[in-house]
Design a protein around this motif. Structure first.
Motif, mmCIF file in Angstrom:
data_model
loop_
_atom_site.group_PDB
_atom_site.id
_atom_site.type_symbol
_atom_site.label_atom_id
_atom_site.label_comp_id
_atom_site.label_asym_id
_atom_site.label_seq_id
_atom_site.Cartn_x
_atom_site.Cartn_y
_atom_site.Cartn_z
ATOM 1 N N PHE A 125 0.823 -1.202 0.000
ATOM 2 C CA PHE A 125 0.000 0.000 0.000
ATOM 3 C C PHE A 125 0.860 1.256 0.000
ATOM 4 C CE2 PHE A 125 -1.769 3.427 2.600
ATOM 5 C CZ PHE A 125 -2.834 3.807 1.799
ATOM 6 N N TYR A 126 1.780 1.368 0.939
ATOM 7 C CA TYR A 126 2.584 2.587 1.049
ATOM 8 C C TYR A 126 3.474 2.794 -0.176
ATOM 9 C CZ TYR A 126 1.242 3.472 5.909
ATOM 10 O OH TYR A 126 0.537 3.778 7.060
ATOM 11 N N ALA A 127 3.827 1.720 -0.863
ATOM 12 C CA ALA A 127 4.677 1.848 -2.048
ATOM 13 C C ALA A 127 3.909 2.367 -3.263
ATOM 14 C CB ALA A 127 5.310 0.501 -2.380
ATOM 15 N N SER A 128 2.577 2.275 -3.227
ATOM 16 C CA SER A 128 1.808 2.604 -4.434
ATOM 17 C C SER A 128 0.729 3.670 -4.247
ATOM 18 C CB SER A 128 1.145 1.328 -4.977
ATOM 19 O OG SER A 128 0.360 0.696 -3.989
ATOM 20 N N ILE A 129 0.521 4.148 -3.032
ATOM 21 C CA ILE A 129 -0.599 5.051 -2.800
ATOM 22 C C ILE A 129 -0.358 6.468 -3.339
ATOM 23 C CG2 ILE A 129 0.225 5.707 -0.485
ATOM 24 C CD1 ILE A 129 -3.430 5.477 -1.803
ATOM 25 N N LYS A 130 0.881 6.898 -3.444
ATOM 26 C CA LYS A 130 1.158 8.299 -3.792
ATOM 27 C C LYS A 130 0.505 8.710 -5.105
ATOM 28 C CE LYS A 130 4.861 11.719 -4.237
ATOM 29 N NZ LYS A 130 4.299 12.624 -3.207
ATOM 30 N N ARG A 131 0.485 7.819 -6.085
ATOM 31 C CA ARG A 131 -0.071 8.196 -7.396
ATOM 32 C C ARG A 131 -1.587 8.404 -7.351
ATOM 33 N NH1 ARG A 131 0.970 2.560 -8.132
ATOM 34 N NH2 ARG A 131 -0.898 1.374 -8.727
ATOM 35 N N HIS A 132 -2.220 7.985 -6.256
ATOM 36 C CA HIS A 132 -3.660 8.164 -6.123
ATOM 37 C C HIS A 132 -4.043 9.298 -5.167
ATOM 38 C CE1 HIS A 132 -4.927 4.645 -8.423
ATOM 39 N NE2 HIS A 132 -3.953 3.971 -7.840
ATOM 40 N N MET A 133 -3.047 9.966 -4.606
ATOM 41 C CA MET A 133 -3.341 11.014 -3.621
ATOM 42 C C MET A 133 -3.337 12.393 -4.261
ATOM 43 S SD MET A 133 -3.898 9.284 -0.893
ATOM 44 C CE MET A 133 -4.065 10.656 0.265
ATOM 45 N N LYS A 134 -4.314 13.186 -3.918
ATOM 46 C CA LYS A 134 -4.267 14.586 -4.301
ATOM 47 C C LYS A 134 -3.119 15.246 -3.541
ATOM 48 C CE LYS A 134 -9.260 14.902 -5.087
ATOM 49 N NZ LYS A 134 -10.513 15.588 -4.701
ATOM 50 N N PRO A 135 -2.482 16.262 -4.117
ATOM 51 C CA PRO A 135 -1.366 16.916 -3.427
ATOM 52 C C PRO A 135 -1.770 17.358 -2.023
ATOM 53 C CG PRO A 135 -1.519 17.698 -5.681
ATOM 54 C CD PRO A 135 -2.738 16.854 -5.448
ATOM 55 N N GLY A 136 -0.988 16.925 -1.039
ATOM 56 C CA GLY A 136 -1.296 17.276 0.341
ATOM 57 C C GLY A 136 -2.330 16.386 0.990
ATOM 58 N N GLY A 137 -2.749 15.325 0.284
ATOM 59 C CA GLY A 137 -3.724 14.391 0.845
ATOM 60 C C GLY A 137 -3.133 13.590 1.991
ATOM 61 N N HIS A 138 -3.985 12.986 2.793
ATOM 62 C CA HIS A 138 -3.529 12.278 3.986
ATOM 63 C C HIS A 138 -4.045 10.838 4.031
ATOM 64 C CE1 HIS A 138 -2.967 16.476 5.242
ATOM 65 N NE2 HIS A 138 -2.089 16.014 6.123
ATOM 66 N N VAL A 139 -3.242 10.000 4.672
ATOM 67 C CA VAL A 139 -3.618 8.617 4.954
ATOM 68 C C VAL A 139 -3.717 8.457 6.462
ATOM 69 C CG1 VAL A 139 -2.911 6.201 4.856
ATOM 70 C CG2 VAL A 139 -2.556 7.679 2.864
ATOM 71 N N VAL A 140 -4.824 7.864 6.922
ATOM 72 C CA VAL A 140 -5.016 7.585 8.347
ATOM 73 C C VAL A 140 -5.196 6.082 8.515
ATOM 74 C CG1 VAL A 140 -6.411 8.014 10.404
ATOM 75 C CG2 VAL A 140 -6.123 9.829 8.682
ATOM 76 N N MET A 141 -4.166 5.442 9.054
ATOM 77 C CA MET A 141 -4.212 4.005 9.298
ATOM 78 C C MET A 141 -4.482 3.748 10.773
ATOM 79 S SD MET A 141 -3.659 2.356 6.427
ATOM 80 C CE MET A 141 -2.505 1.066 6.006
ATOM 81 N N ILE A 142 -5.485 2.926 11.053
ATOM 82 C CA ILE A 142 -5.843 2.584 12.424
ATOM 83 C C ILE A 142 -5.139 1.285 12.785
ATOM 84 C CG2 ILE A 142 -7.737 2.059 14.003
ATOM 85 C CD1 ILE A 142 -9.555 3.700 12.148
ATOM 86 N N GLU A 143 -4.157 1.369 13.663
ATOM 87 C CA GLU A 143 -3.357 0.217 14.070
ATOM 88 C C GLU A 143 -3.651 -0.135 15.528
ATOM 89 O OE1 GLU A 143 -1.869 -1.277 11.744
ATOM 90 O OE2 GLU A 143 -1.416 0.225 10.213
ATOM 91 N N ILE A 144 -3.122 -1.269 15.977
ATOM 92 C CA ILE A 144 -3.389 -1.713 17.342
ATOM 93 C C ILE A 144 -2.106 -1.801 18.162
ATOM 94 C CG2 ILE A 144 -5.448 -3.005 16.695
ATOM 95 C CD1 ILE A 144 -3.756 -5.565 16.976
ATOM 96 N N VAL A 145 -2.287 -1.626 19.459
ATOM 97 C CA VAL A 145 -1.219 -1.817 20.436
ATOM 98 C C VAL A 145 -1.523 -3.128 21.161
ATOM 99 C CG1 VAL A 145 -0.117 -0.862 22.480
ATOM 100 C CG2 VAL A 145 -1.045 0.691 20.755
ATOM 101 N N PRO A 146 -0.558 -4.065 21.283
ATOM 102 C CA PRO A 146 0.853 -3.947 20.917
ATOM 103 C C PRO A 146 1.190 -4.632 19.600
ATOM 104 C CG PRO A 146 0.577 -5.805 22.387
ATOM 105 C CD PRO A 146 -0.810 -5.277 22.102
ATOM 106 N N GLY A 147 0.267 -4.662 18.642
ATOM 107 C CA GLY A 147 0.508 -5.375 17.400
ATOM 108 C C GLY A 147 1.624 -4.813 16.551
ATOM 109 N N SER A 148 1.931 -3.519 16.734
ATOM 110 C CA SER A 148 2.979 -2.893 15.928
ATOM 111 C C SER A 148 3.409 -1.598 16.591
ATOM 112 C CB SER A 148 2.453 -2.608 14.518
ATOM 113 O OG SER A 148 1.362 -1.693 14.575
ATOM 114 N N THR A 149 4.413 -0.964 15.990
ATOM 115 C CA THR A 149 4.856 0.358 16.441
ATOM 116 C C THR A 149 5.041 1.249 15.218
ATOM 117 O OG1 THR A 149 7.225 -0.111 16.300
ATOM 118 C CG2 THR A 149 6.106 -0.696 18.362
ATOM 119 N N THR A 150 5.058 2.535 15.441
ATOM 120 C CA THR A 150 5.230 3.487 14.343
ATOM 121 C C THR A 150 6.548 3.275 13.611
ATOM 122 O OG1 THR A 150 3.950 5.092 15.600
ATOM 123 C CG2 THR A 150 5.237 5.939 13.772
ATOM 124 N N ASP A 151 7.571 2.854 14.328
ATOM 125 C CA ASP A 151 8.887 2.655 13.707
ATOM 126 C C ASP A 151 8.861 1.610 12.602
ATOM 127 O OD1 ASP A 151 10.020 4.563 15.312
ATOM 128 O OD2 ASP A 151 10.685 3.133 16.848
#
Length: 263
Positions: free
Chosen positions: A201-227
């Protein structure tokens, strides 16, 4: 309407047929609350069969948002009803305002996107899922509510089958958000082996985003970290904006966190 008899209101004439209010009751809430939920479940399925002409016999009403009925199946739900009740508040707290188009990745029945559309947070929505059953149900929701002109729906592996013409202001998703612990962890709603879906997803989403568009991913703790996700975002051409801890309406942590990136 009530009737007047001898100057008194006949309240019996105002009794509501269960079929009139049943679609507004969320089955999962009923399952957790009422011991007689099995009877209501049967009633709900009868209603769905009636309004769908029997086309989707295993489908049920999952929720109603500002009059928009969202349909579901038991094998599709991945937490959407709870998130749909909070997604407008979440986006507002993250600083977002009304936009033209929102895309829900891994949409399933698309509780969140339909809730945002129904509540006026966007003008149009795009939905995509790899599961044909989810796409079928999402399409029925659009048809039943008469909003097909506001909804684009794709059977797609992440963005592979998404036309280049699709351009988004905001992408939202409650993706598979944990790594498998064993060979039995195969539910694609919950587990993302080696973060393959996130990377793609992150490798291919840019071509579909309007300039300055945002992605909001809902993740879980402790399933992952931002790093884990920061390098994916930067490699795809995005910028990590924030990783906000999820909280309920009382301000208590709820085990979620939101990764916001700008594109």
């Amino acid at each position: 309407m009530s009737e007047q008899k001898n100057g008194q209101t006949d309240f019996k004439s105002r009794m509501i047929n269960p079929g009139e209010f049943e679609p507004y009751l969320n089955q999962r809430l009923l399952d957790d609350t009422y011991p007689a939920s099995m009877l209501l479940k049967v009633l709900k399925k009868k209603i769905v069969r009636k309004i769908s002409g029997g086309q989707f016999k295993d489908m049920e009403i999952g929720g109603v948002y500002n009059g928009l009925v969202v349909f579901d199946r038991q094998d599709l739900n991945g937490g959407g009803p709870a998130l749909a009740m909070n997604i407008c508040r979440i986006l507002l707290e993250l600083g977002f305002a009304r936009v033209e188009k929102i895309y829900e990745l891994c949409s399933g029945p698309a509780y969140m996107a339909y809730s945002l559309l129904a509540n006026g947070f966007c003008e149009k929505i795009t939905l995509a899922d790899i599961n044909p059953a989810a796409v079928e149900v999402a399409k029925y929701t659009a048809k039943y509510n008469g909003v097909e002109d506001k909804v684009n729906i794709y059977l797609s592996d992440v963005l592979d089958q998404m036309p280049e013409s699709e351009q988004f202001d905001i992408v939202i998703s409650n993706p598979p958000n944990a790594l498998p612990n064993s060979a039995t962890d195969t539910d694609i709603r919950a587990f993302d082996p080696d973060w393959i879906l996130h990377k793609k997803f992150y490798a291919s989403i840019k071509r579909h985003m309007k300039p300055g568009g945002h992605v909001v991913m809902i993740e879980i703790v402790p399933g992952s970290t931002t790093d884990i996700f920061r390098p994916m975002i930067e490699a795809g051409g995005g910028t990590l904006v924030s990783d906000d801890k999820g909280r309920d309406i009382h301000g208590n942590l709820n085990g979620l966190y939101y990764i916001v990136s700008r594109w």
